[in-house]
Write a protein that holds these residues in place. Sequence first.
Motif, mmCIF file in Angstrom:
data_model
loop_
_atom_site.group_PDB
_atom_site.id
_atom_site.type_symbol
_atom_site.label_atom_id
_atom_site.label_comp_id
_atom_site.label_asym_id
_atom_site.label_seq_id
_atom_site.Cartn_x
_atom_site.Cartn_y
_atom_site.Cartn_z
ATOM 1 N N ALA A 115 0.702 -1.278 -0.068
ATOM 2 C CA ALA A 115 0.020 0.080 0.005
ATOM 3 C C ALA A 115 0.876 1.395 -0.073
ATOM 4 N N LEU A 116 1.813 1.123 0.800
ATOM 5 C CA LEU A 116 2.960 2.300 0.866
ATOM 6 C C LEU A 116 3.558 2.553 -0.561
ATOM 7 N N SER A 117 3.873 1.535 -1.234
ATOM 8 C CA SER A 117 4.539 1.870 -2.402
ATOM 9 C C SER A 117 3.506 2.383 -3.687
ATOM 10 N N TRP A 118 2.469 1.729 -3.387
ATOM 11 C CA TRP A 118 1.296 2.330 -4.235
ATOM 12 C C TRP A 118 0.869 3.827 -4.120
ATOM 13 N N LEU A 119 0.845 3.949 -2.897
ATOM 14 C CA LEU A 119 0.901 5.388 -2.582
ATOM 15 C C LEU A 119 1.802 6.318 -3.210
ATOM 16 N N ILE A 120 2.918 6.026 -2.694
ATOM 17 C CA ILE A 120 4.263 6.674 -3.373
ATOM 18 C C ILE A 120 4.032 6.852 -4.754
ATOM 19 N N ILE A 121 4.015 5.574 -5.591
ATOM 20 C CA ILE A 121 3.898 5.845 -6.937
ATOM 21 C C ILE A 121 2.638 6.470 -7.461
ATOM 22 N N ILE A 122 1.481 6.733 -6.872
ATOM 23 C CA ILE A 122 0.451 7.740 -7.243
ATOM 24 C C ILE A 122 0.740 9.246 -6.927
ATOM 25 N N ILE A 123 1.404 9.207 -5.753
ATOM 26 C CA ILE A 123 2.068 10.839 -5.825
ATOM 27 C C ILE A 123 3.027 11.192 -6.739
ATOM 28 N N LEU A 124 4.195 10.330 -7.021
ATOM 29 C CA LEU A 124 5.002 10.542 -7.976
ATOM 30 C C LEU A 124 4.524 10.884 -9.255
ATOM 31 N N SER A 125 3.482 10.269 -9.493
ATOM 32 C CA SER A 125 2.907 10.152 -10.843
ATOM 33 C C SER A 125 2.042 11.301 -10.908
ATOM 34 N N ILE A 154 2.647 14.376 -9.319
ATOM 35 C CA ILE A 154 3.549 15.362 -9.486
ATOM 36 C C ILE A 154 4.324 15.230 -10.883
ATOM 37 N N SER A 155 4.480 14.081 -11.470
ATOM 38 C CA SER A 155 4.965 14.152 -12.910
ATOM 39 C C SER A 155 3.977 14.699 -13.779
ATOM 40 N N ALA A 156 2.694 14.399 -13.855
ATOM 41 C CA ALA A 156 1.619 14.964 -14.667
ATOM 42 C C ALA A 156 1.536 16.495 -14.215
ATOM 43 N N ILE A 157 1.584 17.020 -13.147
ATOM 44 C CA ILE A 157 1.699 18.543 -12.932
ATOM 45 C C ILE A 157 2.882 19.042 -13.684
ATOM 46 N N ILE A 158 4.113 18.566 -13.472
ATOM 47 C CA ILE A 158 5.196 19.082 -14.218
ATOM 48 C C ILE A 158 5.055 19.289 -15.718
ATOM 49 N N SER A 159 4.337 17.954 -16.162
ATOM 50 C CA SER A 159 4.377 17.868 -17.575
ATOM 51 C C SER A 159 3.079 18.767 -18.161
ATOM 52 N N TRP A 217 3.089 21.783 -16.827
ATOM 53 C CA TRP A 217 3.703 23.079 -16.728
ATOM 54 C C TRP A 217 4.367 23.316 -18.094
ATOM 55 N N ASN A 218 5.092 22.376 -18.699
ATOM 56 C CA ASN A 218 5.874 22.361 -19.668
ATOM 57 C C ASN A 218 4.990 22.196 -21.067
ATOM 58 N N ASN A 219 3.604 22.346 -20.933
ATOM 59 C CA ASN A 219 3.038 22.161 -22.195
ATOM 60 C C ASN A 219 3.053 21.005 -22.823
ATOM 61 N N GLY A 220 3.237 19.740 -22.319
ATOM 62 C CA GLY A 220 3.427 18.685 -22.997
ATOM 63 C C GLY A 220 4.578 17.800 -22.131
ATOM 64 N N THR A 221 4.833 16.588 -22.818
ATOM 65 C CA THR A 221 5.748 15.627 -22.154
ATOM 66 C C THR A 221 7.041 16.047 -22.560
ATOM 67 N N SER A 222 8.007 16.236 -21.414
ATOM 68 C CA SER A 222 9.515 16.461 -21.987
ATOM 69 C C SER A 222 10.094 15.162 -21.828
ATOM 70 N N ILE A 223 11.421 15.187 -22.200
ATOM 71 C CA ILE A 223 12.264 13.869 -22.320
ATOM 72 C C ILE A 223 12.657 13.533 -20.826
ATOM 73 N N ILE A 224 12.973 14.850 -20.120
ATOM 74 C CA ILE A 224 13.325 14.233 -18.879
ATOM 75 C C ILE A 224 12.267 13.769 -17.976
ATOM 76 N N ASN A 225 11.106 14.383 -17.964
ATOM 77 C CA ASN A 225 9.894 14.130 -17.425
ATOM 78 C C ASN A 225 9.561 12.425 -17.616
ATOM 79 N N THR A 226 9.741 11.964 -18.976
ATOM 80 C CA THR A 226 9.522 10.659 -19.385
ATOM 81 C C THR A 226 10.788 9.734 -18.722
ATOM 82 N N ILE A 227 11.779 10.251 -18.649
ATOM 83 C CA ILE A 227 13.003 9.609 -18.001
ATOM 84 C C ILE A 227 12.555 9.364 -16.596
ATOM 85 N N ILE A 228 12.248 10.313 -15.643
ATOM 86 C CA ILE A 228 12.115 10.145 -14.389
ATOM 87 C C ILE A 228 10.902 9.337 -14.120
ATOM 88 N N THR A 229 9.775 9.300 -14.986
ATOM 89 C CA THR A 229 8.600 8.585 -14.681
ATOM 90 C C THR A 229 9.094 7.184 -15.071
#
Length: 141
Positions: A24-34, A36-41, A43-55
């Motif tokens: 449950a903890l790992s699922w919660l963390i991956i949901i939070i990180l995802s 954050i990744s969507a929010i950053i995406s 902000w960049n008006n789309g998906t960046s290479i760095i965001n894709t690599i981090i995800t």
Amino acid sequence: MTITQILFSFKWRINRLKYWGYSALSWLIIIILSSISAIISDWNNGTSIINTIITSLWFIIFLWITFALTVKRLHDIDYSGWGIFFFLIPFYNFYFSIIFYFVKWTTWKNDYWPDPLGWPDADKDVNTKVNRNISWDTLEL
């Protein structure tokens, strides 16, 4: 056992409560990180290479943790880590999932490690025959 060993090692064994909790903890963390990744995406008006690599890295780490926890839970029910492939067999995977998720299995030292809860009979011989005949009466929900 440290949290690093629980999450990243394929050795030892964990009981149901630790498996459910850390899953449950790992699922919660991956949901939070995802999220954050969507929010950053956005902000960049789309998906960046760095965001894709981090995800992708988050996803790989999440898969590793999931496999490590599953193998340790399999060890608790006295199966090899290769038992993870039982989840791929049609119909048998339902039966195996019930055993995997709900049955408290070996309370003694098995081939993989002593009982994680340290019950009094944890000093039984490793070569003790394991009864794998499951009935609905053995389910402890």
